[in-house]
Design a protein around this motif. Structure first.
Motif, PDB file in Angstrom:
ATOM      1  N   GLU A 183     -30.965   6.882 -56.331  1.00 11.27           N
ATOM      2  CA  GLU A 183     -31.494   5.588 -56.754  1.00 11.27           C
ATOM      3  C   GLU A 183     -32.602   5.174 -55.792  1.00 11.27           C
ATOM      4  O   GLU A 183     -33.646   4.658 -56.204  1.00 11.27           O
ATOM      5  CB  GLU A 183     -30.377   4.541 -56.831  1.00 11.27           C
ATOM      6  N   ALA A 184     -32.397   5.423 -54.491  1.00 11.00           N
ATOM      7  CA  ALA A 184     -33.428   5.106 -53.501  1.00 11.00           C
ATOM      8  C   ALA A 184     -34.667   5.971 -53.742  1.00 11.00           C
ATOM      9  O   ALA A 184     -35.800   5.506 -53.626  1.00 11.00           O
ATOM     10  CB  ALA A 184     -32.897   5.313 -52.087  1.00 11.00           C
ATOM     11  N   PHE A 185     -34.447   7.223 -54.110  1.00  6.76           N
ATOM     12  CA  PHE A 185     -35.587   8.121 -54.369  1.00  6.76           C
ATOM     13  C   PHE A 185     -36.427   7.612 -55.542  1.00  6.76           C
ATOM     14  O   PHE A 185     -37.662   7.637 -55.490  1.00  6.76           O
ATOM     15  CB  PHE A 185     -35.096   9.542 -54.655  1.00  6.76           C
ATOM     16  N   ALA A 186     -35.743   7.118 -56.581  1.00  3.36           N
ATOM     17  CA  ALA A 186     -36.476   6.593 -57.744  1.00  3.36           C
ATOM     18  C   ALA A 186     -37.355   5.414 -57.324  1.00  3.36           C
ATOM     19  O   ALA A 186     -38.458   5.248 -57.835  1.00  3.36           O
ATOM     20  CB  ALA A 186     -35.494   6.179 -58.834  1.00  3.36           C
ATOM     21  N   ARG A 187     -36.858   4.609 -56.381  1.00  2.62           N
ATOM     22  CA  ARG A 187     -37.643   3.450 -55.926  1.00  2.62           C
ATOM     23  C   ARG A 187     -38.699   3.842 -54.908  1.00  2.62           C
ATOM     24  O   ARG A 187     -39.868   3.541 -55.046  1.00  2.62           O
ATOM     25  CB  ARG A 187     -36.711   2.418 -55.260  1.00  2.62           C
ATOM     26  N   ALA A 188     -38.280   4.552 -53.852  1.00  2.00           N
ATOM     27  CA  ALA A 188     -39.150   4.731 -52.685  1.00  2.00           C
ATOM     28  C   ALA A 188     -39.709   6.148 -52.568  1.00  2.00           C
ATOM     29  O   ALA A 188     -40.608   6.400 -51.772  1.00  2.00           O
ATOM     30  CB  ALA A 188     -38.376   4.376 -51.421  1.00  2.00           C
ATOM     31  N   GLY A 189     -39.171   7.092 -53.352  1.00  2.00           N
ATOM     32  CA  GLY A 189     -39.730   8.437 -53.338  1.00  2.00           C
ATOM     33  C   GLY A 189     -39.362   9.266 -52.115  1.00  2.00           C
ATOM     34  O   GLY A 189     -40.061  10.229 -51.795  1.00  2.00           O
ATOM     35  N   VAL A 190     -38.277   8.905 -51.441  1.00  2.00           N
ATOM     36  CA  VAL A 190     -37.893   9.717 -50.272  1.00  2.00           C
ATOM     37  C   VAL A 190     -36.379   9.716 -50.057  1.00  2.00           C
ATOM     38  O   VAL A 190     -35.707   8.716 -50.282  1.00  2.00           O
ATOM     39  CB  VAL A 190     -38.648   9.242 -48.993  1.00  2.00           C
ATOM     40  N   ILE A 191     -35.872  10.878 -49.660  1.00  2.00           N
ATOM     41  CA  ILE A 191     -34.468  11.005 -49.243  1.00  2.00           C
ATOM     42  C   ILE A 191     -34.454  11.762 -47.921  1.00  2.00           C
ATOM     43  O   ILE A 191     -35.084  12.816 -47.806  1.00  2.00           O
ATOM     44  CB  ILE A 191     -33.634  11.812 -50.268  1.00  2.00           C
ATOM     45  N   ASP A 192     -33.746  11.217 -46.940  1.00  2.00           N
ATOM     46  CA  ASP A 192     -33.524  11.984 -45.720  1.00  2.00           C
ATOM     47  C   ASP A 192     -32.161  12.654 -45.861  1.00  2.00           C
ATOM     48  O   ASP A 192     -31.128  11.984 -45.901  1.00  2.00           O
ATOM     49  CB  ASP A 192     -33.596  11.074 -44.490  1.00  2.00           C
ATOM     50  N   ILE A 193     -32.194  13.974 -45.964  1.00  2.00           N
ATOM     51  CA  ILE A 193     -30.957  14.718 -46.222  1.00  2.00           C
ATOM     52  C   ILE A 193     -30.096  14.682 -44.962  1.00  2.00           C
ATOM     53  O   ILE A 193     -30.586  15.016 -43.872  1.00  2.00           O
ATOM     54  CB  ILE A 193     -31.292  16.178 -46.607  1.00  2.00           C
ATOM     55  N   PRO A 194     -28.815  14.289 -45.072  1.00  2.00           N
ATOM     56  CA  PRO A 194     -27.949  14.268 -43.883  1.00  2.00           C
ATOM     57  C   PRO A 194     -27.887  15.671 -43.252  1.00  2.00           C
ATOM     58  O   PRO A 194     -27.859  16.672 -43.983  1.00  2.00           O
ATOM     59  CB  PRO A 194     -26.584  13.858 -44.432  1.00  2.00           C
ATOM     60  N   PRO A 195     -27.849  15.755 -41.910  1.00  2.00           N
ATOM     61  CA  PRO A 195     -27.915  17.053 -41.233  1.00  2.00           C
ATOM     62  C   PRO A 195     -26.916  18.094 -41.728  1.00  2.00           C
ATOM     63  O   PRO A 195     -27.262  19.263 -41.912  1.00  2.00           O
ATOM     64  CB  PRO A 195     -27.653  16.705 -39.762  1.00  2.00           C
ATOM     65  N   ARG A 196     -25.678  17.675 -41.979  1.00  2.00           N
ATOM     66  CA  ARG A 196     -24.682  18.670 -42.427  1.00  2.00           C
ATOM     67  C   ARG A 196     -25.022  19.221 -43.796  1.00  2.00           C
ATOM     68  O   ARG A 196     -24.845  20.407 -44.079  1.00  2.00           O
ATOM     69  CB  ARG A 196     -23.283  18.048 -42.450  1.00  2.00           C
ATOM     70  N   ALA A 197     -25.528  18.323 -44.656  1.00  2.00           N
ATOM     71  CA  ALA A 197     -25.910  18.767 -45.999  1.00  2.00           C
ATOM     72  C   ALA A 197     -27.115  19.698 -45.908  1.00  2.00           C
ATOM     73  O   ALA A 197     -27.183  20.710 -46.625  1.00  2.00           O
ATOM     74  CB  ALA A 197     -26.229  17.555 -46.872  1.00  2.00           C
ATOM     75  N   LEU A 198     -28.038  19.379 -45.023  1.00  2.00           N
ATOM     76  CA  LEU A 198     -29.211  20.242 -44.863  1.00  2.00           C
ATOM     77  C   LEU A 198     -28.792  21.639 -44.396  1.00  2.00           C
ATOM     78  O   LEU A 198     -29.284  22.647 -44.913  1.00  2.00           O
ATOM     79  CB  LEU A 198     -30.212  19.621 -43.877  1.00  2.00           C
ATOM     80  N   SER A 199     -27.865  21.698 -43.431  1.00  2.00           N
ATOM     81  CA  SER A 199     -27.393  23.023 -42.970  1.00  2.00           C
ATOM     82  C   SER A 199     -26.765  23.794 -44.121  1.00  2.00           C
ATOM     83  O   SER A 199     -26.979  25.003 -44.249  1.00  2.00           O
ATOM     84  CB  SER A 199     -26.340  22.895 -41.870  1.00  2.00           C
ATOM     85  N   ALA A 200     -25.998  23.091 -44.944  1.00  2.00           N
ATOM     86  CA  ALA A 200     -25.363  23.766 -46.091  1.00  2.00           C
ATOM     87  C   ALA A 200     -26.433  24.319 -47.026  1.00  2.00           C
ATOM     88  O   ALA A 200     -26.316  25.433 -47.543  1.00  2.00           O
ATOM     89  CB  ALA A 200     -24.451  22.790 -46.831  1.00  2.00           C
ATOM     90  N   MET A 201     -27.503  23.559 -47.246  1.00  2.00           N
ATOM     91  CA  MET A 201     -28.585  24.040 -48.114  1.00  2.00           C
ATOM     92  C   MET A 201     -29.295  25.223 -47.475  1.00  2.00           C
ATOM     93  O   MET A 201     -29.586  26.223 -48.133  1.00  2.00           O
ATOM     94  CB  MET A 201     -29.605  22.916 -48.354  1.00  2.00           C
ATOM     95  N   GLN A 202     -29.571  25.091 -46.172  1.00  2.00           N
ATOM     96  CA  GLN A 202     -30.328  26.150 -45.489  1.00  2.00           C
ATOM     97  C   GLN A 202     -29.533  27.437 -45.346  1.00  2.00           C
ATOM     98  O   GLN A 202     -30.105  28.503 -45.112  1.00  2.00           O
ATOM     99  CB  GLN A 202     -30.798  25.653 -44.116  1.00  2.00           C
ATOM    100  N   ALA A 203     -28.220  27.348 -45.505  1.00  2.00           N
ATOM    101  CA  ALA A 203     -27.409  28.566 -45.451  1.00  2.00           C
ATOM    102  C   ALA A 203     -27.707  29.476 -46.641  1.00  2.00           C
ATOM    103  O   ALA A 203     -27.441  30.672 -46.609  1.00  2.00           O
ATOM    104  CB  ALA A 203     -25.925  28.197 -45.428  1.00  2.00           C
ATOM    105  N   VAL A 204     -28.254  28.905 -47.710  1.00  2.00           N
ATOM    106  CA  VAL A 204     -28.550  29.683 -48.914  1.00  2.00           C
ATOM    107  C   VAL A 204     -30.056  29.741 -49.204  1.00  2.00           C
ATOM    108  O   VAL A 204     -30.593  30.788 -49.540  1.00  2.00           O
ATOM    109  CB  VAL A 204     -27.829  29.083 -50.149  1.00  2.00           C
ATOM    110  N   PHE A 205     -30.710  28.584 -49.081  1.00  2.00           N
ATOM    111  CA  PHE A 205     -32.091  28.470 -49.561  1.00  2.00           C
ATOM    112  C   PHE A 205     -33.126  28.519 -48.438  1.00  2.00           C
ATOM    113  O   PHE A 205     -32.907  27.968 -47.355  1.00  2.00           O
ATOM    114  CB  PHE A 205     -32.283  27.139 -50.297  1.00  2.00           C
ATOM    115  N   THR A 206     -34.234  29.187 -48.712  1.00  2.00           N
ATOM    116  CA  THR A 206     -35.425  29.123 -47.873  1.00  2.00           C
ATOM    117  C   THR A 206     -36.540  28.582 -48.751  1.00  2.00           C
ATOM    118  O   THR A 206     -36.678  29.029 -49.897  1.00  2.00           O
ATOM    119  CB  THR A 206     -35.869  30.542 -47.427  1.00  2.00           C
ATOM    120  N   GLY A 207     -37.319  27.632 -48.256  1.00  2.00           N
ATOM    121  CA  GLY A 207     -38.439  27.109 -49.036  1.00  2.00           C
ATOM    122  C   GLY A 207     -39.753  27.648 -48.503  1.00  2.00           C
ATOM    123  O   GLY A 207     -39.961  27.693 -47.300  1.00  2.00           O
ATOM    124  N   VAL A 208     -40.617  28.103 -49.401  1.00  2.00           N
ATOM    125  CA  VAL A 208     -41.935  28.603 -48.999  1.00  2.00           C
ATOM    126  C   VAL A 208     -42.980  28.037 -49.959  1.00  2.00           C
ATOM    127  O   VAL A 208     -42.823  28.147 -51.176  1.00  2.00           O
ATOM    128  CB  VAL A 208     -42.003  30.152 -49.061  1.00  2.00           C
TER     129      VAL A 208
END
Ligand SMILES: *Cc1c(COP(=O)(O)O)cnc(C)c1O
Length: 462
Positions: free
Chosen positions: A336-361
């Motif tokens: 909901e915040a993203f729809a308004r302000a266009g930004v999400i700061d991903i919580p560190p633990r969630a980011l680690s979980a994402m980075q365990a699988v995904f690489t962005g290029v």
């Protein structure tokens, strides 16, 4: 199998309602309550099976007991019989450890056909059973519209309104939509970007009166059945390359994150996937998110890979929901915040979980063009700009072991850019629809939700 919303405020529904409903009523996306899994033995058993058979197994796991197995099998059989290649999704080797999975042998020459051909049959099956006629509103960055029109034209239980951003898709992409003669198809050129089209779609889906009046549905990759259908080629290609005995990585040209998320789904279902490299063009919201933990909307820049000119990747909400361990309140607040302000700061633990699988290029235009040329020189393969973004990402960040690049469009879908870059004009494959001389039919409308909603209502009632 029940489906829950990522925002936690909508009741759980069955497979049919999740598919026909598209977006959940609380604005969230449906995900299965629990991920179905296959054992190693079951996955090993997919080796050598026809594509449609594996598709029926995967789709069947998500449909549960809502659709009879024989019906699921018949739908998969029919859907993949429309493909012009006997393997449906064949593999081509481009380097000792790199393969290209060609997802573009369907009727509209883009990977969207893989899911859409199946979805159209699912819709007709489910709607006929309920005696309903639905109106499908579709926002396309180029290929979804053509795939939807190809899949749904002539359908007795649906009508389709396909919105595309005027001037931002290729002529071939446009003609796949606008040359359909069937009365159940309408096309709208929107004066705006794909993100505008997607915002209008969301607005329309949230409009209860309209939803009821025209029985509105969405077939964008927010629709879980599409994700399920896309998980299939992760299984077939990985198994062809030695899974489950060997881990396979994937490089995915990404925009709305449906395709890459389907890889995550296959992984959750038990397929030993190493890394999933999310390749973006200059519209790099996903690449930045995985690198920095900040998911923030930029302005859309037109590129030669227009199907990926997206700065708000709908399916990212599904991954976020998983990465925060299904905290729906957190997910709702974030998006909901993203729809308004266009930004999400991903919580560190969630980011680690994402980075365990995904690489962005992220890959720029010059690198995309260089890669089209070098791939042709080194392998003799002509690749389209979307695929080139992924091959460039592979060259930059090769995962360990064997990797599959998903090739999402036939080069003949982007003849001007391919010819200009490679000096070779790609030919439409034999048997492809003759689009050239056919008259086009579409309306031009401003990027205004009320105007387009009125148009949809008139079309559905008219
Ligand atoms: C839709 C599309 C993509 C992006 O896929 P997502 O699931 O939106 O990430 C990439 N390439 C082509 C050719 C497409 O049509």
């Amino acid at each position: 199998m029940r489906y829950v919303s990522t925002r936690g405020q909508a009741p759980a529904v069955g497979f049919a309602d999740a598919v026909l409903g598209g977006l959940a009523p609380d604005g969230g996306l449906y995900v299965p309550e629990i991920w179905p899994t296959f054992s190693r033995q079951e996955i090993a058993g997919f080796a050598g099976q026809p594509y449609a058979k594996v598709a029926a197994r995967v789709l069947g796991a998500f449909a549960g007991d809502e659709i009879a197995t024989a019906d699921v099998e018949a739908m998969c059989e029919e859907a993949y019989a429309t493909f012009s290649h006997a393997a449906v999704v064949p593999l081509v080797q481009i380097a000792p450890q790199a393969f290209v999975a060609e997802l573009f042998h369907g009727p509209s020459l883009a990977f969207k056909d893989v899911a859409m051909q199946l979805l159209a049959r699912l819709y007709d099956h489910l709607l006929a059973g309920q005696g309903r006629t639905q109106t499908i509103l579709c926002a396309t960055s180029g290929d979804t519209g053509g795939a939807a029109v190809e899949a749904f034209r002539g359908s007795k239980s649906t009508r389709v309104v396909a919105m595309f951003p005027e001037g931002r898709i290729s002529e071939v992409q446009r003609r796949f939509m606008t040359t359909a003669e069937e009365a159940n198809i309408a096309c709208v050129a929107v004066k705006g970007t794909f993100d505008d089209c997607q915002a209008i779609l969301k607005d329309a889906m949230a409009d209860k009166a309209l939803r009821q009046a025209v029985d509105l549905a969405a077939v964008n990759s927010i629709n879980f059945a599409r994700i399920a259908a896309q998980a299939v080629y992760y299984f077939t290609t990985a198994v062809a390359l030695g899974a489950p005995g060997r881990e396979v990585s994937f490089v995915v040209p990404s925009g709305n994150f449906g395709d890459a998320f389907a890889g995550y789904v296959a992984r959750r279902m038990g397929l030993p996937i190493g890394r999933i490299v999310v390749a973006t063009n200059a519209n790099d919201i996903l690449a930045r998110a995985f690198r920095t933990g900040r998911y923030s909307r930029g302005t859309v820049q037109p590129t030669i890979s227009p199907a990926m000119d997206i700065q708000s990747a709908s399916n990212f909400e599904r991954l976020y929901f998983e990465a925060v361990e299904r905290e729906a309140t957190d997910t709702a607040r974030a998006f909901e915040a993203f729809a308004r302000a266009g930004v999400i700061d991903i919580p560190p633990r969630a980011l680690s979980a994402m980075q365990a699988v995904f690489t962005g290029v992220a890959i720029d235009e010059a690198d995309t063009r260089r890669t089209m040329v070098s791939t042709l020189n080194e392998t003799g393969e002509l690749i389209d700009p979307h695929t080139a973004v992924a091959v460039a990402a592979l060259n930059r960040q090769a995962p360990d072991g064997v990797a599959v690049v998903l090739s999402t469009a036939h080069p003949a879908k982007f003849p001007e850019d391919v010819a200009k870059t490679c000096g070779v004009t790609p030919q439409l494959p034999r048997g492809a629809a003759n689009l050239e001389g056919r008259p086009e039919r579409f309306d031009r409308l401003p990027a205004d939700a009320d105007t387009i909603k009125a148009y949809v209502r008139a079309f559905a009632e008219g």
